[in-house]
Design a protein around this motif. Structure first.
Motif, PDB file in Angstrom:
ATOM      1  N   GLU A   1      -2.075  -0.271  -5.479  1.00 14.35           N
ATOM      2  CA  GLU A   1      -2.184  -1.322  -4.452  1.00 14.35           C
ATOM      3  C   GLU A   1      -1.240  -1.024  -3.298  1.00 14.35           C
ATOM      4  O   GLU A   1      -1.601  -1.088  -2.128  1.00 14.35           O
ATOM      5  CB  GLU A   1      -1.823  -2.703  -5.062  1.00 14.35           C
ATOM      6  CG  GLU A   1      -2.960  -3.362  -5.829  1.00 14.35           C
ATOM      7  CD  GLU A   1      -4.255  -3.386  -5.027  1.00 14.35           C
ATOM      8  OE1 GLU A   1      -4.229  -3.856  -3.883  1.00 14.35           O
ATOM      9  OE2 GLU A   1      -5.292  -2.896  -5.526  1.00 14.35           O
TER      10      GLU A   1
ATOM     11  N   GLU B   1      -2.077  -0.327   0.593  1.00 11.80           N
ATOM     12  CA  GLU B   1      -1.445  -1.082   1.680  1.00 11.80           C
ATOM     13  C   GLU B   1      -0.896  -0.131   2.738  1.00 11.80           C
ATOM     14  O   GLU B   1      -1.060  -0.304   3.929  1.00 11.80           O
ATOM     15  CB  GLU B   1      -0.276  -1.917   1.125  1.00 11.80           C
ATOM     16  CG  GLU B   1      -0.699  -3.269   0.567  1.00 11.80           C
ATOM     17  CD  GLU B   1      -1.511  -4.051   1.577  1.00 11.80           C
ATOM     18  OE1 GLU B   1      -0.984  -4.294   2.682  1.00 11.80           O
ATOM     19  OE2 GLU B   1      -2.686  -4.390   1.286  1.00 11.80           O
TER      20      GLU B   1
ATOM     21  N   GLU C   1      -1.392   0.118 -11.496  1.00  8.20           N
ATOM     22  CA  GLU C   1      -2.253  -0.636 -10.574  1.00  8.20           C
ATOM     23  C   GLU C   1      -1.459  -1.098  -9.364  1.00  8.20           C
ATOM     24  O   GLU C   1      -1.889  -1.015  -8.217  1.00  8.20           O
ATOM     25  CB  GLU C   1      -2.900  -1.826 -11.290  1.00  8.20           C
ATOM     26  CG  GLU C   1      -4.230  -1.397 -11.906  1.00  8.20           C
ATOM     27  CD  GLU C   1      -4.657  -2.324 -13.039  1.00  8.20           C
ATOM     28  OE1 GLU C   1      -4.234  -3.498 -13.034  1.00  8.20           O
ATOM     29  OE2 GLU C   1      -5.385  -1.858 -13.937  1.00  8.20           O
ATOM     30  N   LYS C   2      -0.227  -1.553  -9.659  1.00  3.85           N
ATOM     31  CA  LYS C   2       0.622  -2.023  -8.569  1.00  3.85           C
ATOM     32  C   LYS C   2       0.910  -0.865  -7.589  1.00  3.85           C
ATOM     33  O   LYS C   2       0.853  -1.033  -6.365  1.00  3.85           O
ATOM     34  CB  LYS C   2       1.938  -2.537  -9.162  1.00  3.85           C
ATOM     35  CG  LYS C   2       2.692  -3.415  -8.201  1.00  3.85           C
ATOM     36  CD  LYS C   2       3.854  -4.099  -8.912  1.00  3.85           C
ATOM     37  CE  LYS C   2       4.820  -4.610  -7.862  1.00  3.85           C
ATOM     38  NZ  LYS C   2       6.180  -4.627  -8.308  1.00  3.85           N
TER      39      LYS C   2
END
Ligand code: DMJ
Length: 626
Positions: free
Chosen positions: A105, A109, A101-102
């Motif tokens: 993300e 970004e 998930e990170k």
């Protein structure tokens, strides 16, 4: 394979062991998103994907033997242990999910960034990879004892008149260099009238600073040390061979590798040696042909080679694949790597085995079939420096390479028999052999042979030294006539001895002079071996003619018609003008202790390389080989 854990907390250890791959996957994903992935070496691409999800999500549990094997960890016991193990698996899955998930993300970004920002990041990534590759390329070379480097800083003549002439030649070099510096810096050559950079297909499509590399050793021996340093700095910072550019193997070898090696030996600056070796590595793929006879051209990036479209039946050219020996022997000497030496010796062995019509080497050889193309033989264009390098291989080996000397002697005997004639007016000339017929035409390029005969006189078969020195003198005389019979006192590209014409160009497209060195080269060798003042006189005539008719405010240019009193310019300052023409002129007006011929052998672009005092021609005396 994962190593067994040292402490009794396998679950924790396993999680730690998995942490790095999860981070790697995150990195790989981001890299993939932004294209830089393609710049990674294949091995690391594969490594990243081998650590696939199933590797972690499907634990390797074998319950059949009362024990569990989790990714290589053996876990004993049941009940409480199993419970702990399930918890640990769950924790691990959660961690991986969180990592992904990170990563997503982070990717999102990144996508919010502007196109420019993304491109800048890709560029940074690319630069990092290029830097790493460069570091790999420039690994230190083995220390090798330097040969005897005699006569680098000498040659100042005592006679004020000769000194003045020498200074004039140095001034011409400065004029050529300064203008190139101002208008063509980094380009291969200069257009002295348009005052901008110039290049030809032999150098490919990138700016490789051919004039800088070719001029270095001339600057050095003339004592133009500031200019030499400027050149060194440019080479250090800018000369890069990882370019998508198709270059001539021969030209790059004689001008760049020869120039860099000479600059290294003269100055002792490692950067030149390192660059020469890097470049040589880029030429090696050209030898990947069915016979080992290299292609004429190679793409420095892809390594793909091919031959000139104009060459007979897809052939490679004798003067190109036969003019690598000196530089390649030095490369093996300096690196301790026999690969270069083996390439050129393979060519020699192949040529030795072939039948030669009338003992002559044809100019064309097909690298696929190993068969000769058209039976044309020339001591000028397409053939010239092959013969020169046979002689110089022998000289450069401290006269140990007797095989090369024999090949030279055999070739010269055949050339004398079939190609060398006297004109009705008594001028000795070297014609061209074309399918059983002698064309009575000699090129400016062929004029170098006067110097070659003189250089090879000592050590010749049946003690014919006097004969070869005389032959050298006759060729020098003929070539001087080709200059003297023009309006500008500069020699044409080719001249005939036919139908009442003697040493004069007939066709319009043979009347040009492009700042070539060969006639002056022969004057210099003849001067060194005879000290007959006429060679200095002829050299001075040529110097004055060049200064009068080829000098323009932006440098020096070739002229299109040496028989015209108002010639037009070709607007090219050739790199060999600085490498050869001006160097040979300077040497002609220097004392013999500057680069003495017992210690130095000049490559075909006039770059001096020291004689290697090796035990034998296989280079086994080189400590770097042991
Ligand atoms: C130089 O590049 C070399 O001398 C080569 O061997 C042939 N010709 C040019 C100059 O004329």
């Amino acid at each position: 394979m994962v190593k067994p854990p040292p402490a009794p907390a396998p679950g924790w250890e396993a999680a730690e062991a998995r942490r790095a791959p999860a981070a790697l996957r995150r990195g790989a994903f981001i890299t993939l998103c932004f294209g830089a992935f393609f710049f990674l070496p294949d091995s690391s691409k594969h490594k990243r994907f081998d650590l696939g999800l199933e590797d972690v999500l499907i634990p390797h549990v074998d319950t059949s033997k009362g024990g569990k094997n989790l990714g290589g960890f053996l876990i004993h016991g049941q009940g409480h242990d199993e419970h702990r193990h399930r918890e640990e698996e769950e924790r691990l899955r959660n961690k991986i999910r969180a990592d992904h998930e990170k990563a997503l993300e982070e990717a999102k970004e990144k996508l919010k960034k502007s196109r420019d920002e993304i491109q800048a990041e890709i560029q940074t990534e690319k630069n990092k990879v290029v830097q790493e590759l460069k570091k790999k390329d420039s690994k230190p070379l083995p220390p090798v004892p330097l040969p005897n480097l005699i006569g680098i800083n000498s040659g100042e003549p005592a006679d004020p008149d000769i000194r003045e002439k020498r200074n004039k030649i140095k001034e011409m070099m400065k004029h050529a260099w300064d203008n190139y510096r101002q208008y063509g810096w980094g380009h291969n050559e200069l257009k002295p009238i348009a005052r901008k950079g110039h290049s030809t297909n032999i150098f490919g499509n990138s700016q490789m600073g051919a004039t800088i590399v070719d001029a270095l050793d001339t600057l050095y021996i003339m004592g133009l040390h500031d200019e030499f340093r400027e050149g060194q700095e440019w080479i250090d910072k800018n000369l890069d061979f990882s370019v998508n550019s198709e270059v001539s193997v021969f030209e790059v070898n004689i001008r760049f590798i020869g120039g860099l090696l000479a600059a290294y030996y003269l100055s002792g600056q490692e950067v030149f040696k390192i660059k020469a070796v890097q470049l040589a590595g880029k030429l090696l793929p050209a030898f990947n042909t069915p016979t080992g006879i290299p292609w004429a051209m190679v793409n420095l990036k892809s390594g793909v080679g091919r031959n000139w479209g104009w060459a007979s039946a897809g052939s490679s050219i004798l003067a190109e694949f036969g003019t690598l020996h000196m530089e390649f022997v030095h490369l093996s000497y300096l690196t301790g790597d026999p690969v270069y030496y083996n390439k050129v010796m393979h060519i020699r062995k192949l040529l030795q085995k072939m039948d030669r019509p009338n003992g002559l080497y044809p100019n064309y050889l097909n690298p696929r079939t190993g068969r000769w193309g058209q039976h044309h033989t020339s001591v000028g264009g397409l053939g010239d420096s092959f013969y020169e390098y046979l002689l110089k291989a022998w000289l450069m080996s401290d006269k140990m390479d007797t095989e090369a000397r024999k090949m030279y002697d055999d070739a010269i005997e055949a050339i004398e028999k079939h190609l060398i004639r006297k004109s009705n007016g008594g001028l000795t000339f070297i014609g061209e052999w074309k399918n059983g017929h002698l064309e009575r035409k000699m090129g400016h390029l062929t004029c170098f042979a006067g110097g070659m005969f003189a250089l090879g006189a000592d050590g010749s078969r049946d003690d014919k030294a006097g004969h070869y020195l005389q032959l050298g003198a006759e060729i020098a005389h003929t070539c001087h006539e080709s200059y003297d019979r023009t309006t500008l006192k500069l020699g044409p590209e080719a001249f005939k001895f036919d139908g009442g014409v003697e040493a004069v160009a007939v066709r319009q497209n043979e009347k040009y002079y492009i700042l070539r060195p060969e006639v002056i080269e022969t004057y210099w060798y003849m001067w060194r071996f005879t000290h007959d003042p006429k060679y200095r006189q002829w050299g001075w005539e040529a110097t004055q003619a060049i200064d009068k008719y080829c000098r323009v405010s932006g440098g020096f240019s070739g002229v299109k018609d040496v028989y015209s009193s108002s010639p037009t310019y070709d607007d090219v300052q050739q790199s060999f003008f600085l490498a050869e023409t001006l160097k040979y002129l300077y040497l002609l007006f220097s004392n013999d202790d500057l680069l003495p011929l017992d210690n130095w052998v000049f490559n075909t672009e006039a770059h001096p390389l020291p004689v290697l005092h090796l035990a034998n021609t296989t280079l086994s005396g080189n400590p770097a080989y042991r």
